[in-house]
Design a protein around this motif. Structure first.
Motif, mmCIF file in Angstrom:
data_model
loop_
_atom_site.group_PDB
_atom_site.id
_atom_site.type_symbol
_atom_site.label_atom_id
_atom_site.label_comp_id
_atom_site.label_asym_id
_atom_site.label_seq_id
_atom_site.Cartn_x
_atom_site.Cartn_y
_atom_site.Cartn_z
ATOM 1 N N SER A 19 73.848 36.051 47.746
ATOM 2 C CA SER A 19 74.980 36.187 46.807
ATOM 3 C C SER A 19 76.251 35.586 47.406
ATOM 4 O O SER A 19 77.018 34.912 46.706
ATOM 5 C CB SER A 19 75.269 37.669 46.519
ATOM 6 O OG SER A 19 74.113 38.303 46.089
ATOM 7 N N LEU A 20 76.463 35.837 48.695
ATOM 8 C CA LEU A 20 77.666 35.290 49.342
ATOM 9 C C LEU A 20 77.662 33.759 49.304
ATOM 10 O O LEU A 20 78.687 33.137 49.017
ATOM 11 C CB LEU A 20 77.745 35.777 50.801
ATOM 12 C CG LEU A 20 78.274 37.202 50.992
ATOM 13 C CD1 LEU A 20 77.985 37.717 52.410
ATOM 14 C CD2 LEU A 20 79.777 37.264 50.712
ATOM 15 N N LYS A 21 76.512 33.165 49.578
ATOM 16 C CA LYS A 21 76.410 31.703 49.565
ATOM 17 C C LYS A 21 76.700 31.141 48.173
ATOM 18 O O LYS A 21 77.433 30.178 48.006
ATOM 19 C CB LYS A 21 74.975 31.283 49.961
ATOM 20 C CG LYS A 21 74.807 31.008 51.431
ATOM 21 C CD LYS A 21 73.361 30.751 51.771
ATOM 22 C CE LYS A 21 72.873 29.424 51.229
ATOM 23 N NZ LYS A 21 71.469 29.166 51.565
ATOM 24 N N SER A 22 76.088 31.797 47.160
ATOM 25 C CA SER A 22 76.294 31.321 45.779
ATOM 26 C C SER A 22 77.756 31.455 45.378
ATOM 27 O O SER A 22 78.318 30.559 44.730
ATOM 28 C CB SER A 22 75.435 32.132 44.805
ATOM 29 O OG SER A 22 74.093 32.020 45.131
ATOM 30 N N ALA A 23 78.380 32.584 45.762
ATOM 31 C CA ALA A 23 79.782 32.812 45.407
ATOM 32 C C ALA A 23 80.671 31.789 46.104
ATOM 33 O O ALA A 23 81.594 31.226 45.489
ATOM 34 C CB ALA A 23 80.193 34.236 45.802
ATOM 35 N N LEU A 26 81.004 28.589 44.418
ATOM 36 C CA LEU A 26 81.771 28.561 43.159
ATOM 37 C C LEU A 26 83.288 28.661 43.377
ATOM 38 O O LEU A 26 84.063 28.478 42.438
ATOM 39 C CB LEU A 26 81.316 29.717 42.251
ATOM 40 C CG LEU A 26 79.886 29.611 41.706
ATOM 41 C CD1 LEU A 26 79.458 30.919 41.043
ATOM 42 C CD2 LEU A 26 79.780 28.461 40.717
ATOM 43 N N ASP B 12 73.591 43.962 41.923
ATOM 44 C CA ASP B 12 74.555 43.499 42.933
ATOM 45 C C ASP B 12 75.763 42.894 42.212
ATOM 46 O O ASP B 12 75.634 41.870 41.526
ATOM 47 C CB ASP B 12 73.847 42.455 43.813
ATOM 48 C CG ASP B 12 74.771 41.817 44.838
ATOM 49 O OD1 ASP B 12 76.000 41.971 44.724
ATOM 50 O OD2 ASP B 12 74.252 41.144 45.744
ATOM 51 N N LEU B 14 78.344 41.178 43.122
ATOM 52 C CA LEU B 14 78.700 39.791 43.446
ATOM 53 C C LEU B 14 77.704 38.813 42.809
ATOM 54 O O LEU B 14 78.109 37.812 42.219
ATOM 55 C CB LEU B 14 78.740 39.598 44.974
ATOM 56 C CG LEU B 14 79.125 38.190 45.442
ATOM 57 C CD1 LEU B 14 80.512 37.784 44.937
ATOM 58 C CD2 LEU B 14 79.080 38.088 46.979
ATOM 59 N N ALA B 15 76.410 39.147 42.911
ATOM 60 C CA ALA B 15 75.387 38.280 42.303
ATOM 61 C C ALA B 15 75.586 38.212 40.791
ATOM 62 O O ALA B 15 75.405 37.155 40.159
ATOM 63 C CB ALA B 15 73.996 38.803 42.624
ATOM 64 N N VAL B 18 78.479 35.938 40.019
ATOM 65 C CA VAL B 18 78.086 34.532 40.216
ATOM 66 C C VAL B 18 77.362 34.020 38.970
ATOM 67 O O VAL B 18 77.676 32.951 38.427
ATOM 68 C CB VAL B 18 77.178 34.393 41.469
ATOM 69 C CG1 VAL B 18 76.486 33.030 41.484
ATOM 70 C CG2 VAL B 18 77.994 34.573 42.744
ATOM 71 N N THR B 21 79.463 33.631 35.882
ATOM 72 C CA THR B 21 80.276 32.406 35.961
ATOM 73 C C THR B 21 79.428 31.185 35.619
ATOM 74 O O THR B 21 79.853 30.296 34.871
ATOM 75 C CB THR B 21 80.859 32.259 37.393
ATOM 76 O OG1 THR B 21 81.550 33.455 37.716
ATOM 77 C CG2 THR B 21 81.795 31.067 37.491
ATOM 78 N N GLU B 22 78.229 31.155 36.180
ATOM 79 C CA GLU B 22 77.362 29.988 35.949
ATOM 80 C C GLU B 22 76.861 29.903 34.498
ATOM 81 O O GLU B 22 76.493 28.830 34.022
ATOM 82 C CB GLU B 22 76.167 30.021 36.915
ATOM 83 C CG GLU B 22 76.602 29.722 38.351
ATOM 84 C CD GLU B 22 75.451 29.736 39.333
ATOM 85 O OE1 GLU B 22 74.601 30.635 39.228
ATOM 86 O OE2 GLU B 22 75.426 28.879 40.210
ATOM 87 N N TYR B 101 63.793 32.260 39.584
ATOM 88 C CA TYR B 101 65.028 31.659 40.079
ATOM 89 C C TYR B 101 65.318 32.220 41.460
ATOM 90 O O TYR B 101 65.430 33.439 41.643
ATOM 91 C CB TYR B 101 66.181 31.968 39.110
ATOM 92 C CG TYR B 101 67.522 31.567 39.656
ATOM 93 C CD1 TYR B 101 67.776 30.237 40.002
ATOM 94 C CD2 TYR B 101 68.535 32.497 39.834
ATOM 95 C CE1 TYR B 101 68.998 29.865 40.521
ATOM 96 C CE2 TYR B 101 69.770 32.131 40.343
ATOM 97 C CZ TYR B 101 69.993 30.811 40.692
ATOM 98 O OH TYR B 101 71.188 30.446 41.211
ATOM 99 N N LYS B 103 67.662 33.023 44.189
ATOM 100 C CA LYS B 103 69.103 33.199 44.383
ATOM 101 C C LYS B 103 69.530 32.625 45.736
ATOM 102 O O LYS B 103 68.856 32.832 46.726
ATOM 103 C CB LYS B 103 69.473 34.686 44.330
ATOM 104 C CG LYS B 103 69.350 35.271 42.959
ATOM 105 C CD LYS B 103 70.023 36.641 42.876
ATOM 106 C CE LYS B 103 69.234 37.705 43.585
ATOM 107 N NZ LYS B 103 69.789 39.047 43.404
ATOM 108 N N GLY B 104 70.636 31.935 45.760
ATOM 109 C CA GLY B 104 71.146 31.398 47.020
ATOM 110 C C GLY B 104 70.473 30.101 47.438
ATOM 111 O O GLY B 104 70.789 29.534 48.476
ATOM 112 N N SER B 105 69.562 29.604 46.617
ATOM 113 C CA SER B 105 68.844 28.375 46.986
ATOM 114 C C SER B 105 69.769 27.171 46.836
ATOM 115 O O SER B 105 70.569 27.082 45.904
ATOM 116 C CB SER B 105 67.630 28.207 46.073
ATOM 117 O OG SER B 105 67.154 26.891 46.148
#
Lengths: 57, 450
Positions: A19-23, A26, B12, B14-15, B18, B21-22, B101, B103-105
């Motif tokens: 999650s941190l990486k994705s955030a 952005l 989560d 934060l997830a 994210v 937003t996407e 999907y 996540k973080g990939s």
């Protein structure tokens, strides 16, 4: 630390870092308000990551 | 893209932020736990549902339980995870989810998921099921399959082109299943027979038609009555054989060898080849009228190297089918995508077997290299002649062909007898062999009654 606790830690670190990486990816395209919101959530995530690591130390 | 109705179930914060937003611009609803997610699934109508697999420590796999309700409500159901747990991902697919999907990939994005959803939505419902079964994300292959399926129920002959191991037989079988024909699917590999044997195989023969014809036998053309005759490796057929078959296809009447009584059979022809048929026509090796008769619709299946994104879903598919589990490191996944796959899906299946038997824990690019080498070494033999396995060929070389053939005959008869409670008449009928052949085998194996 037993196997179950270790598995949980690995799982938590992976999920939270994902999650941190994705955030982080952005942040550049976000407006001021949104960036502030992201940073707040990212700090909370980082704190929760630290707590997870502390709990295993 | 049209504004979509999307549900996001993610605990989560934060997830969730994210993804919100996407997915901006779409009609998005969010739920922070499984119960709230289920309530929304039951009361709303969504095009897509994104489900986090890990919905909290209390019930780590609660996300799995939402898959069936979401999928059965008609939503394109996408599971999300920060780490590829192969076993859980496999379970998710079994429960009916459509997509995964990561996540973080750095290589996967939500936009790619939306593109796949768009392609999925563009297909009629029954074709969506089929493409799931065929396991391809390649637009050209999906289009080719969809096109072929449109003609499944017609009498139009279909010619399937593609390199060995790309699924030509499987497509032919599915075309038959969708044809609505009551008769059977009868497959003949034309390259596996010498000319006279192919004629006997296709047309059948009467007792005494040639040396060794101890009994009459129905040919494959007659067996295919009311169904589909699948002619694989059709490019290997001789000109004389093409002439005879063309007549049988056009007139739906033929004569078994040694018979002057015509037999009638109504079958639909689906054929396949890896050869360039127009080139064979130009070279005088294929009759033009025969070519015209078999290629009502031509479908081309692409080699796996031309659709590298299909490698990982195919591996996951075969692993699931075999109840196996192997996890690939990112460098191994990149290696799989970059691999040339000269043996196509057949080589990939061989790799899965090798991995399932030998790999432990996470497979890295370094460990994968050895398995890819072995799979590649095995694949060409299978590709050159699917009718002959590597071990059969080795036996033929070491023991002589006659002994190897006897061994195969003995094994087939022993198995057939075992499966039919030792009934010899049943074995004779099932294997379509003469009593002489049966007793010779029983004598060789020491099973002949005194």
């Amino acid at each position: 630390m037993n196997d179950a606790a270790l598995s949980k830690l690995i799982h938590d670190v992976n999920s939270k870092c994902a999650s941190l990486k994705s955030a982080a990816a952005l942040l550049r395209g976000a407006d001021e308000k949104e960036r502030a919101e992201f940073l707040k959530l990212m700090k909370e995530q980082a704190r929760s990551l630290l707590e997870a690591l502390d709990g295993c130390a | 893209m049209k504004k979509l109705s999307i549900l996001l179930v993610e605990d989560d914060p934060l997830a969730r932020k994210v993804l919100e937003t996407e997915l901006k611009g779409h009609a998005l609803q969010s739920a922070a736990d499984a119960a709230a997610g289920l309530a929304k699934i039951n009361t709303g109508k969504f095009d897509l549902v994104f489900l986090d697999l890990d919905l909290g420590a209390k019930d780590p796999l609660a996300g799995l339980r939402l898959i069936a309700p979401a999928a059965s409500a008609g939503a394109y159901t996408v599971i999300m995870s920060g780490h590829d747990e192969e076993e859980i991902v496999s379970r998710a697919y079994e429960l009916g989810c459509h997509d995964f999907y990561s996540k973080g990939s750095e290589t996967e994005s939500v936009a790619q998921v939306l593109t796949r959803f768009d392609r999925h939505r563009a297909l009629p419902e029954d074709e969506q099921v089929f493409t799931n079964r065929f396991v391809t994300q390649d637009p050209a292959t999906q289009t080719a399959i969809a096109e072929a399926l449109k003609f499944a129920a017609s009498d139009l002959p279909i010619l399937i082109l593609g390199p060995s191991g790309t699924g030509k037989t499987m497509l032919a079988r599915v075309l038959h299943e969708r044809s609505g024909r009551k008769g059977p699917f009868v497959a003949v590999n034309c390259a596996a027979y010498q000319e006279d044997l192919l004629e006997a195989e296709l047309f059948g023969y009467r007792k005494g038609a040639f040396t060794g014809a101890d009994d009459s036998r129905r040919g494959r053309l007659l067996e295919a009555d009311g169904g589909t005759l699948f002619l694989d490796e059709i490019g290997s057929m001789s000109l004389a054989m093409q002439t005879k078959l063309l007549k049988a296809i056009e007139e739906k009447i033929f004569y078994p060898l040694g018979s002057d009584k015509p037999e009638g059979s109504s079958f639909r022809v689906v054929s396949a080849t890896l050869e360039d048929l127009p080139e064979l026509v130009r070279a005088g090796k294929l009759r033009f009228d025969f070519f015209q008769r078999i290629h009502g619709l031509t479908v081309t299946l692409r080699a796996l190297r031309e659709r590298p994104d299909d490698a990982l879903p195919l591996i996951a598919h075969f692993m699931r089918a075999g109840g196996r589990r192997v996890i690939f490191a990112d460098d191994a996944k990149a290696r799989l995508r970059a691999h040339g796959w000269p043996g196509n899906v057949r080589e990939l299946k061989r790799l899965v077997e090798l991995l399932a038997a030998g790999a432990e824990g996470m497979v890295t690019a370094a460990t994968l290299g050895r398995y890819l080498g072995e799979a590649r070494a095995k694949a060409p033999a299978a590709e050159e002649d699917p009718a002959l396995t590597e071990s059969q060929y080795r036996k033929a070389v070491s023991q002589g062909l006659s002994a190897a053939v006897d061994g195969l005959v003995d094994a087939a008869i022993a198995r057939c007898l075992a499966e039919n409670g030792g009934k010899k008449t049943k074995a004779l009928k099932t294997l379509k062999i003469s009593t002489r052949m049966l007793y010779a085998s029983l004598e060789r194996t020491g099973k002949k009654s005194p």
